[in-house]
Design an enzyme around this catalytic site. Sequence first.
Site, PDB file in Angstrom:
ATOM      1  N   LYS A 246      14.280  33.310 -22.810  1.00  0.00           N
ATOM      2  CA  LYS A 246      14.284  34.701 -23.249  1.00  0.00           C
ATOM      3  C   LYS A 246      13.764  35.553 -22.109  1.00  0.00           C
ATOM      4  O   LYS A 246      12.697  35.280 -21.548  1.00  0.00           O
ATOM      5  CB  LYS A 246      13.411  34.915 -24.494  1.00  0.00           C
ATOM      6  CG  LYS A 246      13.435  36.384 -24.967  1.00  0.00           C
ATOM      7  CD  LYS A 246      12.698  36.590 -26.274  1.00  0.00           C
ATOM      8  CE  LYS A 246      11.219  36.668 -26.086  1.00  0.00           C
ATOM      9  NZ  LYS A 246      10.519  37.141 -27.318  1.00  0.00           N
TER      10      LYS A 246
ATOM     11  N   ARG B 273      11.159  35.595 -35.653  1.00  0.00           N
ATOM     12  CA  ARG B 273      10.586  34.291 -35.305  1.00  0.00           C
ATOM     13  C   ARG B 273       9.063  34.326 -35.353  1.00  0.00           C
ATOM     14  O   ARG B 273       8.421  33.349 -35.699  1.00  0.00           O
ATOM     15  CB  ARG B 273      11.105  33.784 -33.978  1.00  0.00           C
ATOM     16  CG  ARG B 273      10.770  34.561 -32.709  1.00  0.00           C
ATOM     17  CD  ARG B 273       9.392  34.210 -32.148  1.00  0.00           C
ATOM     18  NE  ARG B 273       9.300  34.401 -30.716  1.00  0.00           N
ATOM     19  CZ  ARG B 273       8.179  34.699 -30.083  1.00  0.00           C
ATOM     20  NH1 ARG B 273       7.052  34.916 -30.762  1.00  0.00           N
ATOM     21  NH2 ARG B 273       8.161  34.796 -28.772  1.00  0.00           N
TER      22      ARG B 273
ATOM     23  N   MET C 141      -1.721  36.401 -35.235  1.00  0.00           N
ATOM     24  CA  MET C 141      -0.418  36.478 -34.580  1.00  0.00           C
ATOM     25  C   MET C 141      -0.339  37.479 -33.432  1.00  0.00           C
ATOM     26  O   MET C 141       0.706  37.598 -32.795  1.00  0.00           O
ATOM     27  CB  MET C 141       0.647  36.833 -35.628  1.00  0.00           C
ATOM     28  CG  MET C 141       0.670  35.923 -36.840  1.00  0.00           C
ATOM     29  SD  MET C 141       0.856  34.166 -36.448  1.00  0.00           S
ATOM     30  CE  MET C 141       2.478  34.162 -35.691  1.00  0.00           C
TER      31      MET C 141
END
Length: 321
Positions: A67, A111, A219
Amino acid sequence: MIIVPEREIAALMTREAAYDAVETVFAAMAAEDAYNFPVVREAIGHEDALYGFKGGFDRAGKVLGLKAGGYWPNNLERRGIINHQSTVFLFDPDTGRAHAMVGGNLLTALRTAAASSVSINHLARADARVIGMVGAGHQATFQLRAALAQRPFEKVIGWNLHPEMLPNLEKVADEAGLPFEAVDLPGLTEADVIVTITSSFAPSLMAAHVAPGTHLACMGTDTKGKQEVEAALLARATVFTDEVAQSVAIGEAQHAVAQGLIAEGDVTPIGAVINGTHPGRRSDEEITLFDGTGVGLQDLAVAARVVELAVEAGVAVEVDF
């Protein structure tokens, strides 16, 4: 070569498909059937942008690629496009030929949310009923929607440094038919599951704000210096992650390791729980914490799945490359 434009992703990629792709690749990583390449991330000296590459190879799934992308902080204000921009490139592992180019902006959000929901499914108590959110930005809405699918939650509570953004969370709660309550940080002790999704460089959530038996999905920390939770909280918790080396270097665990509160060996890949080689949660009183740093293999897994879905739906663009 197949091209899947960004505009097609929303209609193709479901939260369920993202979950399955991420769970499978986490298991492959823990079994040493997949590995990430070293991350490259640079300030390019133009437009205040950060640009980089994340890549890897999943031998089990035969997915190879990278990516490319980063953060352009002036995009939204000057150009009306989102600040995060990325594209995923997939290659045939048998020949090295280019296989696909996939829009990566929405996939990145999906994701990331899938990773936290995998951790909730495997580590949260079965009787978890209250979910707490720390952070209320764009990413937080993806996180909350994915998390709500993992347990029969009955209430959403949330805190944000800028409380005027909390309606973002309330809207998602309303969609799910659940009550929402704005709380101060000590009020998060009511939560059975807490998701933190901020870009903070100083901890907001302290150990005293977390009750025994809570599962946390942290996160937001993916860079040296970032920090969402007090390091002492990791010392109280059983710590899991997507990739151990990245967790202790640039994830939430970096601070606890630096302070000598935990060691690298105290951090377990979530894939070991998925594979059954680690028991995961051992008691209803245990605090479990998932340090979601974000790895290239997550991006490749969801991109490979969306290519399959695009071909099935007849919307993939094929070019002679």
